[in-house]
Design an enzyme around this catalytic site. Structure first.
Site, PDB file in Angstrom:
ATOM      1  N   ASP A   1      -6.866   4.289  -4.800  1.00  0.00           N
ATOM      2  CA  ASP A   1      -7.550   4.122  -3.510  1.00  0.00           C
ATOM      3  C   ASP A   1      -8.184   5.481  -3.229  1.00  0.00           C
ATOM      4  O   ASP A   1      -8.404   6.276  -4.168  1.00  0.00           O
ATOM      5  CB  ASP A   1      -6.554   3.698  -2.419  1.00  0.00           C
ATOM      6  CG  ASP A   1      -7.244   3.251  -1.126  1.00  0.00           C
ATOM      7  OD1 ASP A   1      -7.788   2.148  -1.088  1.00  0.00           O
ATOM      8  OD2 ASP A   1      -7.266   4.036  -0.136  1.00  0.00           O
TER       9      ASP A   1
ATOM     10  N   LYS B   1       0.869  -1.185   0.000  1.00  0.00           N
ATOM     11  CA  LYS B   1       0.000   0.000   0.000  1.00  0.00           C
ATOM     12  C   LYS B   1       0.900   1.226   0.000  1.00  0.00           C
ATOM     13  O   LYS B   1       2.056   1.139   0.425  1.00  0.00           O
ATOM     14  CB  LYS B   1      -0.890   0.007   1.265  1.00  0.00           C
ATOM     15  CG  LYS B   1      -2.156   0.795   1.123  1.00  0.00           C
ATOM     16  CD  LYS B   1      -3.234   0.067   0.334  1.00  0.00           C
ATOM     17  CE  LYS B   1      -4.377   0.985  -0.001  1.00  0.00           C
ATOM     18  NZ  LYS B   1      -5.520   0.231  -0.569  1.00  0.00           N
TER      19      LYS B   1
HETATM   20  P1  NDP Z   1     -12.921   7.668  -3.025  1.00  0.00           P
HETATM   21  O1  NDP Z   1     -11.886   8.666  -2.738  1.00  0.00           O
HETATM   22  O2  NDP Z   1     -13.395   7.496  -4.408  1.00  0.00           O
HETATM   23  O3  NDP Z   1     -14.205   7.947  -2.113  1.00  0.00           O
HETATM   24  C1  NDP Z   1     -14.149   7.976  -0.724  1.00  0.00           C
HETATM   25  C2  NDP Z   1     -15.518   8.393  -0.208  1.00  0.00           C
HETATM   26  O4  NDP Z   1     -15.553   8.216   1.196  1.00  0.00           O
HETATM   27  C3  NDP Z   1     -15.838   9.860  -0.471  1.00  0.00           C
HETATM   28  O5  NDP Z   1     -17.217  10.001  -0.700  1.00  0.00           O
HETATM   29  C4  NDP Z   1     -15.438  10.521   0.845  1.00  0.00           C
HETATM   30  O6  NDP Z   1     -16.121  11.733   1.123  1.00  0.00           O
HETATM   31  C5  NDP Z   1     -15.868   9.465   1.829  1.00  0.00           C
HETATM   32  N1  NDP Z   1     -15.139   9.614   3.072  1.00  0.00           N
HETATM   33  C6  NDP Z   1     -13.801   9.629   3.234  1.00  0.00           C
HETATM   34  N2  NDP Z   1     -13.495   9.822   4.526  1.00  0.00           N
HETATM   35  C7  NDP Z   1     -14.676   9.916   5.176  1.00  0.00           C
HETATM   36  C8  NDP Z   1     -15.041  10.113   6.529  1.00  0.00           C
HETATM   37  N3  NDP Z   1     -14.099  10.235   7.472  1.00  0.00           N
HETATM   38  N4  NDP Z   1     -16.367  10.131   6.848  1.00  0.00           N
HETATM   39  C9  NDP Z   1     -17.302   9.999   5.896  1.00  0.00           C
HETATM   40  N5  NDP Z   1     -17.012   9.817   4.587  1.00  0.00           N
HETATM   41  C10 NDP Z   1     -15.724   9.784   4.252  1.00  0.00           C
HETATM   42  O7  NDP Z   1     -12.353   6.302  -2.425  1.00  0.00           O
HETATM   43  P2  NDP Z   1     -12.779   4.808  -2.800  1.00  0.00           P
HETATM   44  O8  NDP Z   1     -14.232   4.745  -3.035  1.00  0.00           O
HETATM   45  O9  NDP Z   1     -11.847   4.318  -3.817  1.00  0.00           O
HETATM   46  O10 NDP Z   1     -12.418   4.043  -1.444  1.00  0.00           O
HETATM   47  C11 NDP Z   1     -13.332   3.923  -0.362  1.00  0.00           C
HETATM   48  C12 NDP Z   1     -12.904   2.797   0.542  1.00  0.00           C
HETATM   49  O11 NDP Z   1     -12.846   1.575  -0.211  1.00  0.00           O
HETATM   50  C13 NDP Z   1     -11.521   2.938   1.186  1.00  0.00           C
HETATM   51  O12 NDP Z   1     -11.533   2.321   2.457  1.00  0.00           O
HETATM   52  C14 NDP Z   1     -10.627   2.132   0.244  1.00  0.00           C
HETATM   53  O13 NDP Z   1      -9.437   1.697   0.888  1.00  0.00           O
HETATM   54  C15 NDP Z   1     -11.558   0.971  -0.067  1.00  0.00           C
HETATM   55  N6  NDP Z   1     -11.240   0.220  -1.274  1.00  0.00           N
HETATM   56  C16 NDP Z   1     -11.145   0.859  -2.490  1.00  0.00           C
HETATM   57  C17 NDP Z   1     -10.866   0.128  -3.615  1.00  0.00           C
HETATM   58  C18 NDP Z   1     -10.869   0.739  -4.974  1.00  0.00           C
HETATM   59  O14 NDP Z   1     -10.784  -0.021  -5.967  1.00  0.00           O
HETATM   60  N7  NDP Z   1     -10.990   2.051  -5.121  1.00  0.00           N
HETATM   61  C19 NDP Z   1     -10.566  -1.313  -3.537  1.00  0.00           C
HETATM   62  C20 NDP Z   1     -10.802  -1.898  -2.227  1.00  0.00           C
HETATM   63  C21 NDP Z   1     -11.086  -1.123  -1.148  1.00  0.00           C
HETATM   64  P3  NDP Z   1     -15.333  13.138   1.055  1.00  0.00           P
HETATM   65  O15 NDP Z   1     -15.349  13.495  -0.389  1.00  0.00           O
HETATM   66  O16 NDP Z   1     -16.166  14.044   1.904  1.00  0.00           O
HETATM   67  O17 NDP Z   1     -13.966  12.907   1.623  1.00  0.00           O
END
Ligand code: NDP
Length: 456
Positions: free
Chosen positions: A175, A135
């Protein structure tokens, strides 16, 4: 680390093991949490298998191969130099080259990256593909930055990261904060620096070596996994109310597949709050959400206003009445109280789209209440699985069709489900402990490879 006592599989083993982890990694609470969750299931398994008693396998697995950090200096739109810190945690490459996402988040720490890298080893092992765990990322906040600034930051990061990655060494992906745009800029700089067009990153645009469906894969995979869990429990998704947190890559594609499979998505959220509607999102409304969030960087509050949905400022979605909860935002976003509220409101299944979104207390409550619970390392493995398929396509110099990738994704998710069932079921068709199943299946695969290759 050098304590030679064998494991007996009791509570004391866990305490002794965790004392060592905490001592070696002080103040890394997310890392402690991720290791504890695995060790609680794996130590009793080790105690039952002589083969795994020798070789200090779990001790070796909890020590990353290496952690590199570096300065990332770049110039912002005002002509001012900016300085950030970048990292790559290469955790374990016993079953294949390192693989895992890059995260851009101002609050990023080494502890968070170590927890994510550790989880990634087990997740990647579960996919059945030959990929190790890693990571990385930077303490950089992409919010409010211009496109040019994002490009310059990505180029500056790659100037350092290039020394550690490669198509057979370490293959980063996206991510939080790193999507297809960022991967494009990172790849362009990698190609320029190395003068080679090779698959050293996944999540690329389809026009330059990316795989069909990689963007959708994590969210779609979560729903395929949920479908497999429901199939086994004689249920289905039709008409089920689903509360989803987040509004990023994982959340929006989970919502898309949920709607396609007949479910009702009753919430989405971001760090500003939650939008809620008991009738659920229409397909066309989801397109509006995607456009507003992805193309224009809108907040969920603005989306809720546009759609005429209820908006709850500063609130997570867990008070909404639902049958299924899919935390898809970030780590530790759902605690014990949230879990209790979900249980009291009738939620019967929780699958983690994010990595470690449920606290240990929340997981315990779900399990005590017989709520079906799937950990992220199983439920959200679809993203890295399609990254693995992207790597295969790059190596073959071929591009697979969307249908072929989707078929492979569904098959991989079903295989992960079956691996969890094999190690987490009671053998008599009773409920599956998916956490235990995922931890033991991942451990077994990794441990066998490490034993075969000697003590390194
Ligand atoms: P993105 O950056 O696309 O989206 C993240 C989302 O989560 C945004 O809507 C963000 O809102 C919200 N968010 C972040 N921090 C917080 C918080 N503290 N409270 C509430 N909402 C929050 O990321 P991904 O969708 O790619 O990733 C999301 C999760 O999935 C992570 O844990 C990542 O490690 C996991 N993951 C992702 C993969 C991938 O292929 N992308 C694969 C496997 C796991 P805001 O805009 O307000 O920050």
């Amino acid at each position: 680390m050098n304590d030679d006592k064998r494991f007996d599989g009791d509570r004391k083993d866990l305490e002794r093991f965790m004392d060592g982890v905490v001592q070696r990694n002080p103040d890394e609470k997310e890392f402690h949490q991720a290791v504890h969750e695995v060790a609680a299931d794996v130590l009793p398994f080790i105690a039952e298998h002589d083969r795994y008693q020798r070789g200090k396998l779990l001790e070796r697995m909890t020590e990353p191969d290496r952690v590199v950090s570096f300065r990332v200096s770049w110039i912002d739109d005002q002509g001012q130099p900016q300085v950030h810190r970048g990292w790559r945690v290469q955790f374990n490459n016993a079953i294949g080259p390192y693989k895992g996402g890059l995260r851009f988040d101002p609050g990023l720490t080494e502890s968070v990256l170590k927890f994510l890298g550790f989880e990634q080893c087990f997740k990647n092992a579960l996919t059945g593909l030959p990929i190790g765990g890693a990571k990385g990322g930077a303490n950089f906040d992409p919010k409010g930055r211009s496109d040019d600034e994002i490009m310059r930051f990505c180029q500056a990061l790659m100037n350092q990261l290039v020394h550690y990655i490669g198509p057979n060494r370490d293959i980063p992906a996206g991510d939080i904060g790193v999507g297809q745009r960022e991967i494009g800029y990172l790849f362009g700089q990698y190609r320029t620096l190395t003068r080679e067009f090779v698959g050293a990153l996944t999540g690329k645009g389809v026009s330059f070596g990316g795989s069909e469906l990689r963007t959708e894969a994590t969210g779609y995979g979560v729903l395929y996994f949920v479908q497999d869990m429901l199939d086994r429990a004689d249920g289905d998704l039709d008409g089920q109310r689903i509360a989803i947190s987040g509004a990023g890559n994982v959340a929006l594609h989970a919502a898309e597949k949920a709607i396609a499979l007949g479910a009702r998505v009753v919430t989405l959220s971001d760090s500003g709050g939650t939008m809620h509607d008991a009738d659920g999102l229409e397909r066309e409304q989801l397109e509006t959400v995607k456009r507003m969030k992805q193309d224009r960087g809108c907040r969920i509050e603005q989306v809720a206003e546009k759609l005429g949905w209820d908006f709850q400022e500063g609130k997570a979605p867990w008070a909404a009445e639902c049958d299924i909860a899919l935390p898809c935002a970030t780590q530790n976003e759902l605690d014990g109280d949230d879990a209790q509220t979900l249980i009291d409101n009738g939620c019967r299944l929780v699958a983690e789209g994010a990595n470690m979104p449920c606290t240990a207390d929340a997981v315990e409550r779900f399990q005590d209440a017989d709520v079906l619970y799937a950990p992220g390392k199983a439920a959200n493995a679809g993203g890295v699985a399609v990254s693995g398929l992207e790597r295969a396509q790059n190596a073959q110099h071929l591009v697979w069709t969307r249908d072929r990738v989707d078929d492979e994704l569904q098959k991989i998710m079903r295989d992960i489900h079956d691996r969890c069932e094999r190690h987490g079921g009671d053998g008599n068709g009773g409920p599956v402990n998916y956490r235990k199943g995922a931890n033991i299946a991942g451990f077994e695969k990794l441990a066998d490879a490490m034993i075969a290759q000697g003590v390194l």
